[in-house]
Design an enzyme around this catalytic site. Structure first.
Site, PDB file in Angstrom:
ATOM      1  N   GLY A   1      -0.006   3.487  -3.530  1.00 14.24           N
ATOM      2  CA  GLY A   1       0.045   2.998  -2.174  1.00 14.24           C
ATOM      3  C   GLY A   1      -1.186   3.397  -1.394  1.00 14.24           C
TER       4      GLY A   1
ATOM      5  N   ASP B   1     -14.311  -0.844   5.721  1.00  8.08           N
ATOM      6  CA  ASP B   1     -15.127  -0.584   6.907  1.00  8.08           C
ATOM      7  C   ASP B   1     -15.198  -1.816   7.807  1.00  8.08           C
ATOM      8  OD1 ASP B   1     -15.569   1.951   5.977  1.00  8.08           O
ATOM      9  OD2 ASP B   1     -17.522   1.510   5.095  1.00  8.08           O
TER      10      ASP B   1
ATOM     11  N   ARG C   1     -10.711  -2.364   8.744  1.00  9.37           N
ATOM     12  CA  ARG C   1      -9.974  -1.373   9.525  1.00  9.37           C
ATOM     13  C   ARG C   1     -10.173  -1.554  11.035  1.00  9.37           C
ATOM     14  NH1 ARG C   1     -10.586   3.422   5.000  1.00  9.37           N
ATOM     15  NH2 ARG C   1      -8.609   2.930   3.979  1.00  9.37           N
TER      16      ARG C   1
ATOM     17  N   GLN D   1      -2.242   8.762   8.105  1.00  8.73           N
ATOM     18  CA  GLN D   1      -2.509  10.034   7.418  1.00  8.73           C
ATOM     19  C   GLN D   1      -3.778   9.950   6.574  1.00  8.73           C
ATOM     20  OE1 GLN D   1       0.336   8.393   7.549  1.00  8.73           O
ATOM     21  NE2 GLN D   1       2.091   9.752   7.849  1.00  8.73           N
TER      22      GLN D   1
ATOM     23  N   THR E   1      -0.250  -9.734   1.751  1.00  7.05           N
ATOM     24  CA  THR E   1      -0.148 -10.605   2.918  1.00  7.05           C
ATOM     25  C   THR E   1      -0.638 -12.012   2.587  1.00  7.05           C
ATOM     26  OG1 THR E   1      -0.505  -8.711   4.375  1.00  7.05           O
ATOM     27  CG2 THR E   1      -0.825 -10.881   5.338  1.00  7.05           C
TER      28      THR E   1
ATOM     29  N   GLU F   1       0.191  -1.133  -5.244  1.00  2.93           N
ATOM     30  CA  GLU F   1       1.000  -1.271  -6.466  1.00  2.93           C
ATOM     31  C   GLU F   1       2.252  -0.417  -6.343  1.00  2.93           C
ATOM     32  OE1 GLU F   1      -2.921  -1.787  -9.387  1.00  2.93           O
ATOM     33  OE2 GLU F   1      -1.526  -0.128  -9.694  1.00  2.93           O
ATOM     34  N   PRO F   2       3.255  -0.652  -7.183  1.00  2.00           N
ATOM     35  CA  PRO F   2       4.481   0.157  -7.123  1.00  2.00           C
ATOM     36  C   PRO F   2       4.219   1.656  -7.200  1.00  2.00           C
ATOM     37  CG  PRO F   2       4.825  -1.740  -8.543  1.00  2.00           C
ATOM     38  CD  PRO F   2       3.375  -1.742  -8.177  1.00  2.00           C
TER      39      PRO F   2
ATOM     40  N   GLU G   1      -3.816  -1.323   5.405  1.00  2.00           N
ATOM     41  CA  GLU G   1      -5.261  -0.991   5.446  1.00  2.00           C
ATOM     42  C   GLU G   1      -5.483   0.511   5.512  1.00  2.00           C
ATOM     43  OE1 GLU G   1      -7.953  -3.544   5.186  1.00  2.00           O
ATOM     44  OE2 GLU G   1      -6.028  -4.146   4.363  1.00  2.00           O
TER      45      GLU G   1
END
Length: 397
Positions: free
Chosen positions: A135, A248, A251, A378, A162, A131-132, A374
């Site tokens: 993230g 899970d 990723r 970090q 996507t 969302e704006p 996804e």
């Protein structure tokens, strides 16, 4: 003995997918990179096929075999990982554009009931999380879902979705109880054409340009009560484990995408170095290697590490082992080093690496998103640290 070779079945999958990539995806990769937002009609041959795998329905008479579980090296997740890697060697943007292979399909496969699989299993499903104002921290989602009789009413905005234009349905993450925090976040299937569900616009992007990415606005969007994936009950002790199961599964899939793009760059680099007269002799003393040879071996070593981490995460999923740590490790490693490997390819190739006559510059552009969506690198490192140190998200931010 530890066997790191593919099984015969997986090797056949790899070879067939590599052949498909060479003959079909690689030749049109540049075409659809240039023609952003144009649907690749060549991909219609995949309609109705389960390219990304999926959860199989239990047959009548099936029994609980957990006690007799035997380690599997040919499961759905491993097969998907091998398929995705080889197809992304062809082109990652085209892989993301294959009908019925959206990330929403993985979400449905992860947590849907048998009835929901029957209803949505054949649809092309996108996934709307970002969302704006939300993230990397999926727990801060503001889109709301309020139960009104037999319908959920959704309000909010979702960005960077996507397959936004091409999909049939979207798995939307929304909160049913803001005060409950992450525990209140649930996933809902919203079909295209539902009143109050609008595709606002499509993005113009750096990479994966063959794949369309867009923004949705939900305004008093009503969907059937049964379109909620999983339970509507808010259990603060469990957080939003139901919707997080999706990660899970996906990723390692994104890690496999990075592996495929990186492998394309490594193969291209090897080809051009050999054409230039370099003899890649692995028996040489490391002290006698040229700078170019060292850089190439560095690329190969990290690609091997990326692939092994990804395969381990997928193997664990196939054998019903909790793989949250391994899924994040594979995504963190492949996302970061996939980007570095494609950059190194362009560096070593000089003008060839930046010319549009070759795909090297495109791989560098495409690989960057694989370190971001996804869950950024970090965020993956945070998840890894929490798992290793046995700390909660509140204890380690």
């Amino acid at each position: 003995m530890l066997d790191l070779e593919y099984s015969e079945k997986l090797e056949k999958v790899r070879m067939s997918m590599n052949t498909l990539s060479k003959s079909m995806l690689r030749p049109i990769a540049r075409k659809y990179d240039e023609a952003e937002h144009e649907y690749p009609k060549e991909l219609d041959v995949f309609r109705g096929l389960s390219v990304m795998g999926g959860k199989k329905k239990k047959k009548d008479g099936d029994t609980d075999k957990k006690k007799e579980k035997v380690a599997s090296d040919t499961g759905t997740n491993l097969g998907t990982i091998v398929t995705v890697e080889e197809m992304c060697w062809g082109d990652v943007g085209l892989l993301l554009s294959i009908p019925n292979a959206g990330l929403g399909n993985a979400a449905i496969s992860a947590v849907a009931t048998e009835e929901q699989l029957e209803k949505f299993g054949g649809k092309w499903a996108a996934m709307a999380i970002t969302e704006p104002e939300s993230g990397s921290d999926s727990g801060s989602i503001c889109t709301t879902a309020v139960l009104d009789g037999d319908e959920w009413v959704l309000n909010g905005e979702k960005i960077f979705v996507t397959c936004a234009d091409r999909c049939d349905a979207v798995v939307v993450w929304a909160t049913v109880d803001k005060e409950a925090g992450k525990a209140g976040i649930k996933s809902f299937v919203v079909e295209k054409g539902t009143p109050g569900f609008k595709l606002e616009h499509l993005e113009h992007k750096l990479g994966i340009r063959a794949s369309d990415t867009g923004t949705f606005v939900l305004k008093d969007c009503r969907i059937p009560k049964e379109n909620l994936l999983g339970s509507s009950e808010v259990k603060k002790t469990e957080g939003f484990k139901g919707v997080m199961k999706t990660f899970d599964n996906t990723r390692p899939m994104v890690a496999a995408m990075a592996n495929g793009v990186a492998k394309a760059a490594v193969d291209f680099t090897r080809e051009k170095l050999e054409e230039a007269g370099y003899n890649l002799d692995y028996s040489k003393n490391p002290g006698n290697l040229s700078a170019v040879e060292k850089d190439f071996y560095w690329m190969e070593a990290h690609l091997d590490a990326m692939r092994l981490l990804t395969l381990r995460a997928a193997w664990m999923a196939d054998n019903e082992e909790f793989n949250n740590l391994e899924a994040s490790m594979s995504k963190a490693k492949a996302g970061r080093y996939g980007t570095l490997i494609t950059q190194k390819c362009c560096e070593l190739m000089g003008p060839l690496g930046y010319s549009r006559e070759n795909l090297a510059e495109k791989w560098m552009r495409d690989s960057k998103i694989l370190d971001i969506f996804e869950g950024t690198g970090q965020i993956q490192h945070l998840i890894i640290a929490r798992n290793i140190l046995n700390l909660s998200s509140k204890e380690l931010k």
